[in-house]
Write a protein that holds these residues in place. Structure first.
Motif, PDB file in Angstrom:
ATOM      1  N   GLN A   1       0.850  -1.179   0.000  1.00  0.00           N
ATOM      2  CA  GLN A   1       0.000   0.000   0.000  1.00  0.00           C
ATOM      3  C   GLN A   1       0.892   1.237   0.000  1.00  0.00           C
ATOM      4  N   LEU A   2       0.862   1.986  -1.091  1.00  0.00           N
ATOM      5  CA  LEU A   2       1.689   3.176  -1.227  1.00  0.00           C
ATOM      6  C   LEU A   2       0.816   4.417  -1.227  1.00  0.00           C
ATOM      7  N   ASP A   3       1.384   5.490  -0.715  1.00  0.00           N
ATOM      8  CA  ASP A   3       0.720   6.780  -0.787  1.00  0.00           C
ATOM      9  C   ASP A   3       0.748   7.263  -2.239  1.00  0.00           C
ATOM     10  N   PRO A   4      -0.347   7.836  -2.749  1.00  0.00           N
ATOM     11  CA  PRO A   4      -0.332   8.305  -4.148  1.00  0.00           C
ATOM     12  C   PRO A   4       0.790   9.294  -4.442  1.00  0.00           C
ATOM     13  N   ARG A   5       1.181  10.079  -3.447  1.00  0.00           N
ATOM     14  CA  ARG A   5       2.270  11.029  -3.664  1.00  0.00           C
ATOM     15  C   ARG A   5       3.618  10.338  -3.791  1.00  0.00           C
ATOM     16  N   GLN A   6       3.699   9.074  -3.380  1.00  0.00           N
ATOM     17  CA  GLN A   6       4.937   8.315  -3.464  1.00  0.00           C
ATOM     18  C   GLN A   6       4.876   7.219  -4.524  1.00  0.00           C
ATOM     19  N   TRP A   7       3.832   7.211  -5.316  1.00  0.00           N
ATOM     20  CA  TRP A   7       3.692   6.156  -6.322  1.00  0.00           C
ATOM     21  C   TRP A   7       4.787   6.293  -7.377  1.00  0.00           C
TER      22      TRP A   7
ATOM     23  N   THR B   1      -4.593   3.800  -6.867  1.00  0.00           N
ATOM     24  CA  THR B   1      -3.476   4.620  -6.394  1.00  0.00           C
ATOM     25  C   THR B   1      -2.795   5.333  -7.556  1.00  0.00           C
ATOM     26  N   ALA B   2      -2.621   4.641  -8.680  1.00  0.00           N
ATOM     27  CA  ALA B   2      -1.980   5.253  -9.844  1.00  0.00           C
ATOM     28  C   ALA B   2      -2.847   6.368 -10.428  1.00  0.00           C
ATOM     29  N   VAL B   3      -4.167   6.192 -10.434  1.00  0.00           N
ATOM     30  CA  VAL B   3      -5.068   7.237 -10.929  1.00  0.00           C
ATOM     31  C   VAL B   3      -4.955   8.483 -10.062  1.00  0.00           C
ATOM     32  N   GLU B   4      -4.933   8.292  -8.759  1.00  0.00           N
ATOM     33  CA  GLU B   4      -4.795   9.438  -7.858  1.00  0.00           C
ATOM     34  C   GLU B   4      -3.439  10.116  -8.049  1.00  0.00           C
ATOM     35  N   ALA B   5      -2.386   9.310  -8.225  1.00  0.00           N
ATOM     36  CA  ALA B   5      -1.057   9.885  -8.465  1.00  0.00           C
ATOM     37  C   ALA B   5      -1.029  10.659  -9.784  1.00  0.00           C
ATOM     38  N   PHE B   6      -1.709  10.135 -10.807  1.00  0.00           N
ATOM     39  CA  PHE B   6      -1.765  10.823 -12.099  1.00  0.00           C
ATOM     40  C   PHE B   6      -2.459  12.179 -11.964  1.00  0.00           C
TER      41      PHE B   6
ATOM     42  N   VAL C   1     -11.617   9.352 -14.931  1.00  0.00           N
ATOM     43  CA  VAL C   1     -10.215   9.190 -15.330  1.00  0.00           C
ATOM     44  C   VAL C   1      -9.823   7.718 -15.295  1.00  0.00           C
ATOM     45  N   ARG C   2     -10.318   6.989 -14.294  1.00  0.00           N
ATOM     46  CA  ARG C   2      -9.986   5.565 -14.193  1.00  0.00           C
ATOM     47  C   ARG C   2     -10.528   4.789 -15.388  1.00  0.00           C
ATOM     48  N   ALA C   3     -11.729   5.140 -15.837  1.00  0.00           N
ATOM     49  CA  ALA C   3     -12.304   4.442 -16.985  1.00  0.00           C
ATOM     50  C   ALA C   3     -11.489   4.678 -18.253  1.00  0.00           C
ATOM     51  N   VAL C   4     -10.833   5.839 -18.346  1.00  0.00           N
ATOM     52  CA  VAL C   4     -10.031   6.139 -19.538  1.00  0.00           C
ATOM     53  C   VAL C   4      -8.674   5.448 -19.477  1.00  0.00           C
TER      54      VAL C   4
ATOM     55  N   SER D   1       2.340   3.304 -18.038  1.00  0.00           N
ATOM     56  CA  SER D   1       2.523   3.746 -16.657  1.00  0.00           C
ATOM     57  C   SER D   1       2.066   5.200 -16.521  1.00  0.00           C
ATOM     58  N   VAL D   2       2.156   5.727 -15.313  1.00  0.00           N
ATOM     59  CA  VAL D   2       1.767   7.121 -15.071  1.00  0.00           C
ATOM     60  C   VAL D   2       2.696   8.070 -15.823  1.00  0.00           C
ATOM     61  N   ASP D   3       3.992   7.799 -15.800  1.00  0.00           N
ATOM     62  CA  ASP D   3       4.936   8.650 -16.538  1.00  0.00           C
ATOM     63  C   ASP D   3       4.626   8.652 -18.030  1.00  0.00           C
ATOM     64  N   ALA D   4       4.281   7.490 -18.578  1.00  0.00           N
ATOM     65  CA  ALA D   4       3.968   7.404 -20.005  1.00  0.00           C
ATOM     66  C   ALA D   4       2.705   8.196 -20.337  1.00  0.00           C
ATOM     67  N   LEU D   5       1.689   8.121 -19.482  1.00  0.00           N
ATOM     68  CA  LEU D   5       0.455   8.865 -19.734  1.00  0.00           C
ATOM     69  C   LEU D   5       0.681  10.374 -19.655  1.00  0.00           C
TER      70      LEU D   5
END
Length: 216
Positions: free
Chosen positions: A4-10, A24-29, A43-46, A56-60
């Motif tokens: 379990q990671l904090d979204p700010r630390q994802w 968690t990744a959606v919140e981080a994005f 956003v999650r559905a997209v 990944s989040v960086d790629a998006l």
């Protein structure tokens, strides 16, 4: 791997797999895109299908700002635009002929792979255990301490030694065969130090008599 990671630390390059990781990744994005007003479900559905294609989040985030050819997508999102609709429109340019998604612009990894790399880097950069000194090491340490104590014991002698080093450096700049000037030299007149040749001059005009005779 259940972590379990904090979204700010994802980690930005981790590809989420489970539902918890995707949330968690959606919140981080949204946090990194500064979309605080975004509908997380929209956003999650997209992005969920893109996560399934190894994005990944960086790629998006990179795809939102740039096209596959490297050119800019356009102006950033306005607050009047719906976040998930804006995201869907930006990701449309990353469809290859409208049939399949392009390869992610940034390579990703699973959370387990990231964890192993993170642990390995932590082991490589952790402080090494201190080993006891041998006989030679203790002797060198004691000699170094003695030199430090000797320098700190007598500040007057330390100042004199510094002055001697400066004097030796200045003496090294002298022309060979010449002596160093002293304070007595500064009290003497320039005429006593430098011999100026004497020339007879006329009392009336101040001209050199030898020059006038040669001109005549």
């Amino acid at each position: 791997m259940r972590v379990q990671l904090d979204p700010r630390q994802w980690p930005g390059r981790v590809i989420p797999e489970t539902d918890v990781e995707i949330d968690t990744a959606v919140e981080a994005f949204c946090l990194r895109a500064n979309w605080g007003d975004a509908d997380r479900a929209g956003v999650r559905a997209v992005v969920a299908p893109w996560f399934a294609e190894q994005w990944s989040v960086d790629a998006l985030l990179l795809a939102v700002d740039n096209k596959p050819d490297g050119s800019r997508q356009g102006r950033p999102r306005n607050r009047d635009q719906v976040a998930h609709d804006f995201l869907r429109a930006r990701l449309w340019s990353w469809w290859q002929g409208g049939a399949q998604r392009a390869r992610p612009p940034v390579a990703g990894m699973t959370l387990g792979q990231w964890w192993r790399v993170n642990r390995r880097n932590a082991r490589l950069h952790q402080p090494r255990p201190r080993r006891p000194l041998g006989e030679a090491g203790r002797l060198a340490q004691e000699q170094s301490r003695e030199r430090v104590r000797a320098r700190l014991a007598d500040p007057v002698e330390r100042s004199r030694a510094r002055a001697r080093r400066w004097q030796e450096a200045l003496d090294g700049l002298l022309v060979p065969g010449q002596r160093a000037p002293t304070f007595e030299d500064s009290r003497r007149l320039l005429a006593e130090v430098v011999q100026v040749p004497a020339h007879p001059v006329c009392r009336r005009c101040g001209c050199r008599t030898g020059v006038l005779s040669q001109a005549a």
